[in-house]
Design an enzyme around this catalytic site. Structure first.
Site, short mmCIF file in Angstrom:
data_model
loop_
_atom_site.label_atom_id
_atom_site.label_comp_id
_atom_site.label_asym_id
_atom_site.label_seq_id
_atom_site.Cartn_x
_atom_site.Cartn_y
_atom_site.Cartn_z
N ASP A 81 0.82 -1.22 0.00
CA ASP A 81 0.00 0.00 0.00
C ASP A 81 0.85 1.27 0.00
OD1 ASP A 81 -2.70 -1.28 0.25
OD2 ASP A 81 -1.79 -2.01 2.10
N HIS B 78 -3.86 -2.10 -6.33
CA HIS B 78 -3.12 -0.88 -6.66
C HIS B 78 -4.10 0.17 -7.22
CE1 HIS B 78 0.79 -3.44 -7.21
NE2 HIS B 78 0.35 -3.41 -5.96
#
Length: 397
Positions: free
Chosen positions: A17, A47
């Site tokens: 992340d 993503h």
């Protein structure tokens, strides 16, 4: 020559992340790119990219898709056809015409099937409060089953007991060979029957996977090398170096090489730049260590695209940790440049060394720049918020 003119390997320096997807999108939008090559992980990647109001959470498709760049899933990727088809439908709804035509897949890539997914979830649920932080996508189970040829019931392989007689692991190339695929799926079904039974029959899976093989381009040989010799590639890593199967903190790791080493193997010695992606603060999803965890940081920076996962658990946040950043860079055998995201976060702190108190970080860009060149900078998943620097240096050979 610019750091970014040649092949670029994008790798996360945290627990995932970090903003790898937005960085890949910015790199693809900024310079001509032949393909995005995924070099690890599978359907658990998430993503986030926003372009002109369009948002998509890229999972198996490369994050350069909105920039019109094709995706190649290398032999190191675990391919889950159901999730891939669903992602293609979402991309089509977001305005990407015929997304599957943008995809090629190495036939040697392992298949993640419903048997792996249901077994993964059964094991994680059985761990109760000692959960590993699994996404419940069958990633570890897919890798584990591929390690079992020659094992017998009752053997212990990688700390898990073999619960039946294993067969060969199915691959993407098998999807175009129904008799081979059926034999492997029959073995999977028998093996996992004591642990979990998915709702799909082997007959259904053979038919669905045959359709999948007809919809994508399955490659053999050194497809990545051919692509690399025809133009610039951006290698997109999934998860982060601190979750790496060899360098992470067990058991809270992913069964995947998250460092640049797979990409380097695919490049076969071709020159490249390794770009490490980091937020201006630390995050992680689910169980596992986060030494600088802070409820105050979590409260200050809510996440629009990261919520509590059904299997993975809660979203967490903490101060930047210099020791963990240096450790992640070392696990990558060094990186050539940094991409720094979430620069719009204010009031940040950093823990400068193990055991010390957090101190104010008034200028995070200067702090990162004192360590390595900062080649990409931005504040979130929207391409409009990113700037690609004209950093020039001798690139890594």
């Amino acid at each position: 020559m610019s750091l970014l003119d040649g092949h670029v390997v994008v790798v996360g320096l945290g627990f995932g992340d970090e903003g790898k997807g937005a960085v890949v999108d910015a790199l693809c939008a900024g310079l001509p790119t032949t393909a995005v090559v995924r070099f690890n992980g599978g359907a658990q990647a998430a993503h986030n990219v926003v372009v002109d109001g369009r948002h998509h959470t890229f999972s198996q498709f490369g994050a350069g898709t909105f920039a019109g760049v094709p995706t190649h899933l290398s032999r190191f990727v675990l391919v889950e056809p159901f999730a891939l088809a669903a992602e293609a439908r979402r991309l089509e709804a977001a305005g990407v015409r015929n997304p599957l035509s943008l995809l090629s897949i190495d036939g040697r890539a392992l298949l993640t099937t419903p048997f792996h997914i249901h077994a993964n979830r059964a094991r994680e649920e059985a761990r109760g409060v000692n959960r590993h932080g699994s996404c419940g996508k069958g990633i570890g189970e897919t890798v584990w089953y591929s390690l079992l040829p020659g094992a017998a019931p009752g053997d212990v392989v990688e700390s898990q007991e073999v619960i039946g007689t294993p067969g060969e692991a199915p691959t993407v190339a098998d999807c175009a060979r129904p008799s081979v695929l059926r034999r492997k799926l029959d073995a999977l079904a028998r093996f996992y029957a004591p642990l979990a039974t998915p709702p799909h029959s082997v007959d259904e899976l053979v038919a669905l996977y045959r359709d999948f093989a007809g919809a994508v381009r399955i490659t053999d040989g050194d497809e990545t090398g051919r692509l690399a010799d025809s133009g610039r590639l951006v290698f997109e890593g999934a998860q982060g170096a601190l979750l790496d199967q060899y360098h992470g903190f067990h058991p809270h790791t992913t069964w995947s090489t998250t460092t640049p080493h797979n990409a380097r193997a695919l490049l076969g010695g071709r020159p490249h730049t390794v770009m490490g992606v980091t937020r201006t603060y630390l995050t992680r999803h689910g169980a596992g260590p986060l030494p600088t965890e802070s409820a105050a940081v979590l409260a200050r920076f809510p996440e629009a695209h990261n919520e509590t996962g059904e299997f993975q658990g809660a979203w967490r946040a903490g101060h930047l940790d210099a020791a963990l950043l240096d450790y992640a860079i070392a696990a990558c055998d060094g990186v050539d440049a940094l991409a720094v995201t979430h620069l719009d976060a204010t009031g940040l702190k950093v823990v400068p060394r193990d055991g010390s108190a957090a101190v104010d970080l008034p200028d995070p860009l200067a702090w990162f720049g004192a360590r390595l060149p900062v080649a990409v900078m931005g504040y979130g998943p929207d391409r409009a918020g990113y700037r690609v620097a004209e950093a020039r240096s001798t690139i890594n050979a």
